[in-house]
Write an enzyme that holds these catalytic residues in place. Structure first.
Site, short mmCIF file in Angstrom:
data_model
loop_
_atom_site.label_atom_id
_atom_site.label_comp_id
_atom_site.label_asym_id
_atom_site.label_seq_id
_atom_site.Cartn_x
_atom_site.Cartn_y
_atom_site.Cartn_z
N SER A 1 44.22 64.49 43.97
CA SER A 1 45.03 65.94 44.01
C SER A 1 43.85 66.86 43.58
O SER A 1 44.16 68.12 44.33
CB SER A 1 45.79 65.79 43.06
OG SER A 1 47.03 64.78 43.11
N LYS B 1 55.64 59.68 35.52
CA LYS B 1 56.68 60.29 36.17
C LYS B 1 58.04 60.29 35.80
O LYS B 1 58.80 61.17 35.60
CB LYS B 1 56.66 59.82 37.56
CG LYS B 1 55.52 60.15 38.40
CD LYS B 1 55.97 60.02 39.91
CE LYS B 1 54.48 60.08 40.87
NZ LYS B 1 54.73 60.12 42.07
N ASP C 1 58.03 64.53 45.85
CA ASP C 1 57.68 63.21 46.76
C ASP C 1 58.44 62.95 47.82
O ASP C 1 57.90 62.40 48.84
CB ASP C 1 57.79 62.00 45.71
CG ASP C 1 56.62 61.96 44.60
OD1 ASP C 1 55.39 62.49 44.98
OD2 ASP C 1 56.85 61.29 43.60
N GLY D 1 60.70 53.25 40.69
CA GLY D 1 60.51 54.85 40.41
C GLY D 1 60.41 55.34 41.93
O GLY D 1 60.89 56.59 42.42
N ASN E 1 64.80 44.29 47.56
CA ASN E 1 63.84 44.30 46.36
C ASN E 1 63.72 42.90 46.05
O ASN E 1 64.57 42.05 46.05
CB ASN E 1 64.40 45.12 45.48
CG ASN E 1 63.40 45.51 44.33
OD1 ASN E 1 61.97 45.90 44.61
ND2 ASN E 1 63.53 45.04 43.00
N ARG E 2 62.52 42.69 45.54
CA ARG E 2 62.23 41.12 45.19
C ARG E 2 63.26 40.66 43.76
O ARG E 2 63.77 39.85 44.08
CB ARG E 2 60.86 41.29 44.53
CG ARG E 2 60.40 40.01 43.68
CD ARG E 2 58.98 40.05 43.28
NE ARG E 2 58.83 41.10 42.42
CZ ARG E 2 57.50 41.28 41.75
NH1 ARG E 2 56.53 40.71 42.27
NH2 ARG E 2 57.40 42.22 40.98
N THR E 3 63.67 41.69 43.03
CA THR E 3 64.50 41.36 42.01
C THR E 3 65.82 42.40 42.49
O THR E 3 66.09 43.43 42.64
CB THR E 3 64.22 42.19 40.90
OG1 THR E 3 62.87 41.71 40.24
CG2 THR E 3 65.05 41.90 39.40
N GLY F 1 50.38 56.18 52.96
CA GLY F 1 51.02 57.11 52.50
C GLY F 1 50.10 58.55 52.31
O GLY F 1 50.42 59.48 51.63
#
Ligand code: ATR
Length: 280
Positions: A21, A70, A107, A135, A156-158, A244
């Site tokens: 940044s 965050k 974001d 997040g 998602n895994r969980t 990204g």
């Protein structure tokens, strides 16, 4: 004669030494003829609130917040923008003239600018798979739904965390949760990796059938060259893969705009960053 102090900005995280940044914002400042300082601070979770207080009390103009702060930053500011409220996270802070600390989240805008503007994708009517439910994933659900995709599946895994995200956002569009194993042999137009799996050199266990020769894969993470996820997508024949870096530059440009009222051009900075991070 009085000398005007240079406006001060910074990024705060833990760890922070790797952050690009400061370089990105200095490039924006040069290109837009703005005089500013942009530093980086390694701040622990326990010290975040006192750091924010002292930075702004000493005349600091704005902060970027990165991992792992965050979510805590969203709780520490006095006012949240609507998109920061939806994201449950803050990556950009400034102080209003009244002394109120405002938190925003750029974001989601960053990801969407990269996908639609830099990469020329149309998301309307597309089938999108968002992998992850932490997040990073939460911050992009609403902006993705705004593009009117045919469907947004969160996996998602969980599995329970994906269901919680769906409960938060289902009033905004066609979003549903599916476990990795329940993805079956459905292929998607766009697969976005919002997990932290790359940090441990892993790939989320999505079935390879999620990727067809028409699929574009996007990893919100970035590193030198490919990530484990973009490599996985290449091996399974994705049409295109992206890391990204574009999102990083675009979210920074939006923060710069919030602070300075001028939107820097991003193409040159992104190109230079891509060559700096090219695998050698
Ligand atoms: P962030 O703010 O970066 O999203 P987080 O809230 O801790 O961080 O979430 C990390 C995400 O990466 C989660 O979706 C996590 O899955 P779980 O909810 O099952 O923990 C995901 N993740 C991390 N390592 C992973 C791995 N090796 N494979 C798959 N998913 C992984």
């Amino acid at each position: 004669m009085t000398t005007q102090a240079t406006d001060r900005y910074a990024v705060v995280g833990h760890p922070i030494s790797h952050s690009r940044s400061p370089w990105i914002h200095q490039e924006f400042a040069k290109a837009t003829h703005q005089l500013l300082e942009y530093d980086r601070y390694d701040v622990s979770a326990a010290d975040l609130t006192s750091f924010l207080d002292s930075f702004f009390a000493s005349g600091g103009k704005g902060l970027n917040i990165t991992l792992p702060h965050k979510g805590s930053a969203a709780a520490a500011v006095q006012q949240l923008t609507p998109r920061a409220t939806l994201a449950g996270a803050v990556n950009t802070i400034w102080m209003q003239a009244t002394g109120v600390l405002v938190g925003d989240n750029t974001d989601g805008v960053g990801l969407l600018s990269d996908l639609t503007h830099n990469l020329g994708m149309t998301l309307k009517g597309r089938r999108i798979l968002l992998v992850g439910a932490g997040g990073a994933a939460r911050g992009v659900v609403a902006p993705l739904l705004e593009q009117a995709p045919a469907s947004l599946v969160i996996s998602n895994r969980t599995a329970s965390r994906a269901q919680s995200l769906v409960a938060l956002f289902e009033h905004l569009g066609p979003v549903s949760a599916r476990s990795f194993s329940a993805l079956g042999d459905t292929a998607f137009d766009l697969v976005i990796n919002a997990t932290a799996a790359s940090l441990t050199d892993e790939v989320p266990a999505i079935p390879r059938q999620a990727i067809s020769p028409a699929t574009v894969c996007y990893d919100m993470a970035y590193g030198k060259g490919d990530t484990p996820f973009t490599l996985f997508c290449k091996v399974h024949g994705a049409r295109a893969t992206h890391t990204g870096l574009g999102m990083l530059v675009e979210q920074a440009a939006e923060s710069f705009f919030l602070w300075r009222g001028i939107k820097p051009k991003t193409a040159t900075v992104l190109r230079e960053l891509q060559s700096l991070t090219r695998a050698s």
